[in-house]
Design an enzyme around this catalytic site. Structure first.
Site, PDB file in Angstrom:
ATOM      1  N   ASP A 246      -9.867  70.687  28.069  1.00 55.72           N
ATOM      2  CA  ASP A 246      -9.809  70.827  29.531  1.00 55.72           C
ATOM      3  C   ASP A 246      -8.462  71.337  30.019  1.00 55.72           C
ATOM      4  O   ASP A 246      -8.368  71.922  31.097  1.00 55.72           O
ATOM      5  CB  ASP A 246     -10.146  69.495  30.201  1.00 55.72           C
ATOM      6  CG  ASP A 246     -11.631  69.213  30.061  1.00 55.72           C
ATOM      7  OD1 ASP A 246     -12.039  68.698  29.007  1.00 55.72           O
ATOM      8  OD2 ASP A 246     -12.390  69.558  30.988  1.00 55.72           O
ATOM      9  N   LYS A 257     -12.297  65.322  26.753  1.00 53.16           N
ATOM     10  CA  LYS A 257     -13.114  64.135  27.056  1.00 53.16           C
ATOM     11  C   LYS A 257     -12.571  62.875  26.396  1.00 53.16           C
ATOM     12  O   LYS A 257     -12.145  62.908  25.235  1.00 53.16           O
ATOM     13  CB  LYS A 257     -14.541  64.424  26.583  1.00 53.16           C
ATOM     14  CG  LYS A 257     -15.530  63.325  26.752  1.00 53.16           C
ATOM     15  CD  LYS A 257     -15.631  62.778  28.161  1.00 53.16           C
ATOM     16  CE  LYS A 257     -15.965  63.853  29.169  1.00 53.16           C
ATOM     17  NZ  LYS A 257     -15.955  63.328  30.556  1.00 53.16           N
TER      18      LYS A 257
HETATM   19  O1  MRU Z   1     -16.343  65.534  32.147  1.00 42.41           O
HETATM   20  P1  MRU Z   1     -16.814  66.837  31.568  1.00 42.41           P
HETATM   21  O2  MRU Z   1     -18.216  66.762  31.070  1.00 42.41           O
HETATM   22  O3  MRU Z   1     -16.577  68.001  32.489  1.00 42.41           O
HETATM   23  O4  MRU Z   1     -15.882  67.032  30.310  1.00 42.41           O
HETATM   24  C1  MRU Z   1     -16.084  68.149  29.515  1.00 42.41           C
HETATM   25  C2  MRU Z   1     -15.230  68.183  28.324  1.00 42.41           C
HETATM   26  O5  MRU Z   1     -14.369  67.367  28.114  1.00 42.41           O
HETATM   27  C3  MRU Z   1     -15.398  69.361  27.451  1.00 42.41           C
HETATM   28  O6  MRU Z   1     -15.181  69.026  26.129  1.00 42.41           O
HETATM   29  C4  MRU Z   1     -14.378  70.399  27.910  1.00 42.41           C
HETATM   30  O7  MRU Z   1     -14.580  70.760  29.227  1.00 42.41           O
HETATM   31  C5  MRU Z   1     -14.334  71.576  27.045  1.00 42.41           C
HETATM   32  S1  MRU Z   1     -15.708  72.654  27.098  1.00 42.41           S
HETATM   33  C6  MRU Z   1     -15.201  73.929  28.115  1.00 42.41           C
END
Ligand code: MRU
Length: 361
Positions: A246, A257
């Site tokens: 992210d 995550k």
């Molecule tokens: O809370 P989310 O579902 O938006 O988190 C998503 C993640 O952590 C993904 O692994 C991350 O965005 C990378 S994929 C572009």
């Protein structure tokens, strides 16, 4: 480079350019339901509620949002056109703080407006340019994911067991995804991987979203709970961990995550390569290190009651619900980007990739 995989596009512009059509990811895998988003509040809510989620997907969505919003201000003079759009962009940006792609896309669109206004271009034409830029952001992401998939696949072997955490596939990006890209591309080329997806409490993205994507693509897929990774690694069943990201700080620390950091620590212990996959747009050179990344905290009810008929903890219990954690760069074997496979020392390799040097492997 051929784009054969036609995974699901989680967001797109409607044909009349008056709305954004998005898959409501909160309803997957049971229902594939599309929502139509028009207003600023609907845009904010779509991100906040995780109907639209995943770092790159949020960025693509924000690009379209800015074009749509600009259309509502096109009758204003150019100063208030810019100011109103800036205010909306700030509001949208406050919906989720951790993924840098959101602010990156908003800033990219605002920079376009700023330059165009200063050049005396009419608001009508600026709106057209914003639509084109939004499509460009989307198309660039498709190509970046394809490049990341190629780079990642070159590090894997047929028959590998792969662990992935959360969802970094087409739903979180475009087409091939980032963390899932090498797996999907490998599948097309006849590789037989066995993929384990961490279900990722509390929102079950591994079970609901990654398993949905991989099963649909015909990949051999097993869902595990977050606390089962160590056992699999000890048993020698995992040859590589692939995760998305992210925000990547300039020193190589990575926000992803919640639980990613724990997986990386276990992988290091068992000598399993831990790969982070993401486009250059997820690298934030303004963030020096992981400690500087703002972590989003979410509603405790996601842990307490969301997935149950009745709450699964007694009244009076406290809940701690951070959406992300930061993996220290020392735990990361390589960061696989559209600009090459970056290796330690990350401050140097990231700086090289972002300044245009060292774009190869
Ligand atoms: O809370 P989310 O579902 O938006 O988190 C998503 C993640 O952590 C993904 O692994 C991350 O965005 C990378 S994929 C572009």
């Amino acid at each position: 480079m051929s784009l054969t995989y036609r995974g699901t596009d989680p967001v797109r512009l409607s044909d009349d350019r008056k709305s954004i059509i998005a898959i409501d990811q909160t309803k997957l895998p049971g229902e594939v339901d599309y929502i139509e988003i028009k207003t600023l509040d609907e845009m904010y809510d779509a991100i906040k509620s995780l109907a639209v989620r995943g770092a790159a997907c949020i960025g693509i969505f924000a690009g379209y949002c800015m074009a749509l919003l600009a259309g509502t201000y096109k009758d204003q003079d150019s100063d208030s056109f810019y100011e109103k759009l800036k205010k909306d962009g700030d509001y949208l940006n406050s919906s989720r703080p951790t993924a840098v792609n959101l602010s990156w896309a908003i800033e990219r669109q605002l920079a376009l407006v700023d330059t165009a206004v200063k050049s005396g271009i009419s608001t009508d034409r600026i709106v057209d340019r914003l639509y084109s830029e939004a499509v460009a952001i989307h198309e660039e992401d498709i190509l970046m994911c394809m490049k990341i998939a190629e780079q990642g696949l070159s590090l894997l072997n047929d028959g590998d067991g792969i662990l992935t955490h959360c969802n970094a596939g087409a739903l979180a990006t475009s087409r091939y995804g980032t963390g899932l890209g090498p797996i999907l591309l490998g599948r097309e080329r006849g590789y037989n991987f066995h993929v384990y997806s961490d279900e990722t409490r509390p929102l079950l993205q591994g079970a609901r979203l990654t398993a949905f994507e991989l099963v649909n693509a015909g990949v051999d897929e097993t869902v595990i709970c977050d606390n089962m990774a160590a056992l699999l690694m000890k048993q020698g069943k995992i040859q590589a961990v692939l995760v998305g990201c992210d925000r990547i700080a300039a020193n190589g620390d990575v926000a992803n995550k919640i639980g990613t950091s724990g997986v990386a620590i276990i992988a290091k212990y068992y000598g399993v390569p831990f790969y982070v996959l993401g486009p250059y747009s997820t690298i934030d050179m303004n963030t020096a290190k992981g400690d500087d990344i703002e972590i989003e905290f979410r509603d405790p009810d996601e842990i307490r009651s969301l997935w149950y008929e009745k709450p699964m903890a007694p009244k009076g219990a406290g809940f701690f619900n951070p959406a992300f954690d930061v993996t220290d760069h020392s735990l990361i074997t390589a960061i696989i980007t559209d600009r090459g496979v970056l290796r330690p020392p990350y401050d140097k390799s990231i700086n090289g990739a972002m300044s245009g040097k060292n774009r190869g492997r």
